[in-house]
Every structure is written in C-alpha cells, then in structure tokens.
Design a protein around this motif. Structure first.
Motif, PDB file in Angstrom:
ATOM      1  N   VAL A   1       2.019  60.438  73.829  1.00 28.60           N
ATOM      2  CA  VAL A   1       3.010  61.444  74.226  1.00 28.60           C
ATOM      3  C   VAL A   1       4.410  60.999  73.807  1.00 28.60           C
ATOM      4  CG1 VAL A   1       1.620  62.356  76.109  1.00 28.60           C
ATOM      5  CG2 VAL A   1       3.154  60.425  76.542  1.00 28.60           C
ATOM      6  N   GLU A   2       4.695  59.710  73.850  1.00 27.47           N
ATOM      7  CA  GLU A   2       5.996  59.230  73.396  1.00 27.47           C
ATOM      8  C   GLU A   2       6.123  59.331  71.876  1.00 27.47           C
ATOM      9  OE1 GLU A   2       6.979  55.426  74.928  1.00 27.47           O
ATOM     10  OE2 GLU A   2       6.885  56.046  77.035  1.00 27.47           O
ATOM     11  N   TYR A   3       5.000  59.177  71.193  1.00 26.96           N
ATOM     12  CA  TYR A   3       5.007  59.365  69.737  1.00 26.96           C
ATOM     13  C   TYR A   3       5.349  60.810  69.389  1.00 26.96           C
ATOM     14  CZ  TYR A   3       3.224  59.488  64.946  1.00 26.96           C
ATOM     15  OH  TYR A   3       3.085  59.651  63.587  1.00 26.96           O
ATOM     16  N   TYR A   4       4.757  61.760  70.112  1.00 20.27           N
ATOM     17  CA  TYR A   4       5.103  63.170  69.909  1.00 20.27           C
ATOM     18  C   TYR A   4       6.571  63.413  70.232  1.00 20.27           C
ATOM     19  CZ  TYR A   4       0.354  64.906  69.101  1.00 20.27           C
ATOM     20  OH  TYR A   4      -0.874  65.164  68.563  1.00 20.27           O
ATOM     21  N   ALA A   5       7.078  62.762  71.258  1.00 22.43           N
ATOM     22  CA  ALA A   5       8.468  62.955  71.662  1.00 22.43           C
ATOM     23  C   ALA A   5       9.431  62.469  70.583  1.00 22.43           C
ATOM     24  CB  ALA A   5       8.736  62.224  72.983  1.00 22.43           C
ATOM     25  N   ILE A   6       9.161  61.289  70.028  1.00 20.57           N
ATOM     26  CA  ILE A   6      10.068  60.759  69.010  1.00 20.57           C
ATOM     27  C   ILE A   6       9.948  61.558  67.712  1.00 20.57           C
ATOM     28  CG2 ILE A   6       8.525  59.042  67.964  1.00 20.57           C
ATOM     29  CD1 ILE A   6      12.238  58.566  68.875  1.00 20.57           C
ATOM     30  N   MET A   7       8.761  62.090  67.422  1.00 20.75           N
ATOM     31  CA  MET A   7       8.601  62.938  66.238  1.00 20.75           C
ATOM     32  C   MET A   7       9.385  64.237  66.396  1.00 20.75           C
ATOM     33  SD  MET A   7       4.597  62.520  65.132  1.00 20.75           S
ATOM     34  CE  MET A   7       4.821  63.752  63.862  1.00 20.75           C
ATOM     35  N   PHE A   8       9.301  64.850  67.586  1.00 19.74           N
ATOM     36  CA  PHE A   8      10.048  66.094  67.810  1.00 19.74           C
ATOM     37  C   PHE A   8      11.548  65.833  67.763  1.00 19.74           C
ATOM     38  CE2 PHE A   8      12.127  69.217  70.553  1.00 19.74           C
ATOM     39  CZ  PHE A   8      11.688  70.391  69.975  1.00 19.74           C
ATOM     40  N   THR A   9      11.972  64.698  68.310  1.00 22.38           N
ATOM     41  CA  THR A   9      13.393  64.359  68.276  1.00 22.38           C
ATOM     42  C   THR A   9      13.888  64.169  66.852  1.00 22.38           C
ATOM     43  OG1 THR A   9      13.117  63.236  70.403  1.00 22.38           O
ATOM     44  CG2 THR A   9      15.148  62.799  69.195  1.00 22.38           C
ATOM     45  N   SER A  10      13.062  63.579  65.995  1.00 25.60           N
ATOM     46  CA  SER A  10      13.466  63.352  64.610  1.00 25.60           C
ATOM     47  C   SER A  10      13.494  64.639  63.794  1.00 25.60           C
ATOM     48  CB  SER A  10      12.515  62.346  63.957  1.00 25.60           C
ATOM     49  OG  SER A  10      11.200  62.874  63.871  1.00 25.60           O
ATOM     50  N   VAL A  11      12.673  65.623  64.190  1.00 27.01           N
ATOM     51  CA  VAL A  11      12.633  66.901  63.473  1.00 27.01           C
ATOM     52  C   VAL A  11      13.696  67.861  63.978  1.00 27.01           C
ATOM     53  CG1 VAL A  11      11.179  68.919  62.998  1.00 27.01           C
ATOM     54  CG2 VAL A  11      10.194  66.637  62.900  1.00 27.01           C
TER      55      VAL A  11
END
Length: 317
Positions: A282-292
């Motif tokens: 879930v943190e991986y998804y969070a950092i990916m969304f933040t980068s996009v």
C-alpha cells in the motif's frame, strides 16, 4: 417497387441513437482503461494494510487513511529524489523548447542545401531506441573531450584532455541544449509542422518592416505557436520525469533521481512477512501515486493546448 417496412423518419433517429450509444460506450471503455491505473493507485494508497484484500476494498476502502502517504514519503525519501528529478526536468525542458523550436523554424521556413537530409535524420531519431546509443554515449560522456578541443590540446601536450561528465547534470543539459535530448526528434517535428503551415504574409510583412530572421522568429512566430510550445513543454516534462534508463545510467553525484528509486522498490518485499508485505504494497502504491500526481496536474493545465496542437499540426494556413 419494394416499400420500406420502417419509415425513414423513424429509422434515421434510431440509427443516430444506436451510433451515439456505441460511440459513448467505446469512449467510456477506452477512458476506463486509461484511468484505471490511477484509480487503482489512489484507492490502494488510501487503504489500510489489514483490509487490502478484503472484499470490495480494492476500489472503495472501508476506512480511508492518509498515513500511507506520510510513511511512504518519509521512508522512501520522496522530496530528496524529487528535487533531483525536478531540477533535471525543468532545466532540460527549457533547453529542449528553445533549441528544438529554433531547429524546427529553420527547417520549416528556410530552404538550404541538405535540408531534406537533415530533416530525414531528425525523423530517424524518432524511431531509433535510446538503448542502441546507451553504450557509446556512456563512453563518450565518461571521456568527454569538449567536442574535439581536448584532442587538439593533446597534439601539443601529448595527452588528450578529457573530463568525466557522466555523473553530473551536464550529462542531461548538454544533449538538450544541442537538440538531441529525450524525444527531441518529435519536438522538432511538431515545431516544423507548425512553422511550415504558418502564412507567409506574416514573414513578408515583418521583412518589409526591417526585421531580421531572428527577430521574425522571436517577435512574429513565437507568439503564434503557443499551443505547440505548451505541448512540447508538457511532453518534455513527462519524458524527463518518467525517465529511468538514462537517469539510472548516469548515477548522479548529486543524488539519485525519482523513477530509478521507485523501480527498485519492487525488491523490498522479498523475505518480508505477510503484514510487512501488505504495508509495503500500500505504501508502494502511495509513493507511485505521489510521483504521478505532478504530471496529472501539469496535464490538466496544458491539455487544452495539447488538443489544439494535435488539431492544427496537420492543417494548412
């Protein structure tokens, strides 16, 4: 004579209705495929690790939480990596827009020997993968001889003068400033198409007023190509922000960039426990969304010019 079983006055509205239903259904399906990754990242980012695999939790989290964003940005040092990526993106985008517009202007508005050959080489760079030039570029930037000046000095000193710019910001600025940065061929093509389709009356009127070629470019042409300027800037930001191959190859001395670090995060859950894996996911998804998210915001502001550029790039006059 064969008579229509259904009157034309009734058949025509039915056909239009079926066409509209099919068109909107197709657009809705394609749009869903395009935005599904963003929806997945956002909903997974707001989901607690304990409820990630619960029924219905993939799209509607039972309890929304923003702690995943806070923890991921701290753990993965988002601002440290984003600072390096932002510096590369902004600097190279400015260089690409200026240089590619000049190249596109010269090819689109002037006739000179070798013009078609030069334009063919530009188009060839569009289809040539960057991976094919990875090894020679690495060697060239590792022993950069200042465009042959180091070899000339070596004729007098007995040793060629070279510097290592592979791990510096110059590794990215130099190609962008020379018109051979990431996807520069596409940018030159867009500028050339716009400049070639602009009316010659504008140029002739400027010449009568005594404008030089550069003044015509700066005062007359540039104010009339706002859509392509914004489009090229938008595409350049996306390409440089998302780039991982070239940035990872450089291994910058000033620190790692964003995308290579995010790609390396897929190895973090190896050997971790079940709950640790869920938390990392879930943190991986969070950092990916933040980068996009910065790219989504930039595109929202520039989409009007992007559509106008695509609409006008093939029109005459």
């Amino acid at each position: 004579m064969h008579k229509r079983l259904i009157p034309k006055s009734i058949l025509s509205p039915i056909a239009n209705l079926l066409y509209n239903v099919f068109r909107y259904a197709l657009l809705a399906g394609v749009s869903y495929l395009a935005i599904f990754p963003i929806i997945k990242m956002l909903t997974a980012s707001l989901t607690e690790a304990e409820t990630y695999y619960n029924s219905g939790a993939n799209f509607i989290p039972p309890v929304a939480t923003f702690q995943n964003f806070v923890h991921s940005m701290q753990y993965f040092k988002f601002f440290e990596y984003a600072k390096v990526t932002g510096l590369i993106t902004i600097t190279c985008t400015v260089c690409s827009v200026i240089v590619c517009s000049l190249v596109g202007y010269s090819i689109g508005r002037y006739k000179f020997k070798g013009r078609n050959l030069l334009y063919a080489c530009v188009l060839f760079t569009i289809i040539m993968p960057i991976q094919t030039a990875q090894l020679p570029l690495t060697y060239y930037y590792r022993w950069f001889d200042l465009f042959g000046i180091g070899k000339i000095i070596g004729l007098f000193t007995g040793e060629t003068v070279t510097i290592n710019i592979l791990h510096s910001l110059a590794r990215f600025i130099l190609p962008a400033a020379l018109g051979v940065g990431l996807r520069a061929g596409i940018f030159i093509f867009l500028f050339q198409s716009f400049f070639a389709n602009m009316p010659k009356d504008l140029e002739e009127a400027a010449k009568i007023d005594g404008c030089s070629p550069f003044k015509i470019y700066w005062k007359v042409m540039i104010p009339n190509i706002t859509p392509v300027l914004v489009t090229v800037a938008l595409l350049s930001i996306i390409y440089y922000w998302n780039d991982s191959l070239v940035v990872d190859m450089a291994k910058l001395d000033m620190g790692p960039a964003l995308m290579p670090q995010i790609e390396s995060l897929t190895e973090l859950n190896i050997g971790a426990g079940y709950m640790d894996q869920m938390q990392l996911k879930v943190e991986y998804y969070a950092i990916m969304f933040t980068s996009v998210l910065p790219l989504i915001i930039v595109f929202m502001f520039g989409q009007r010019f992007f559509v106008e550029c695509m609409d006008r790039s093939g029109s005459k006059g």
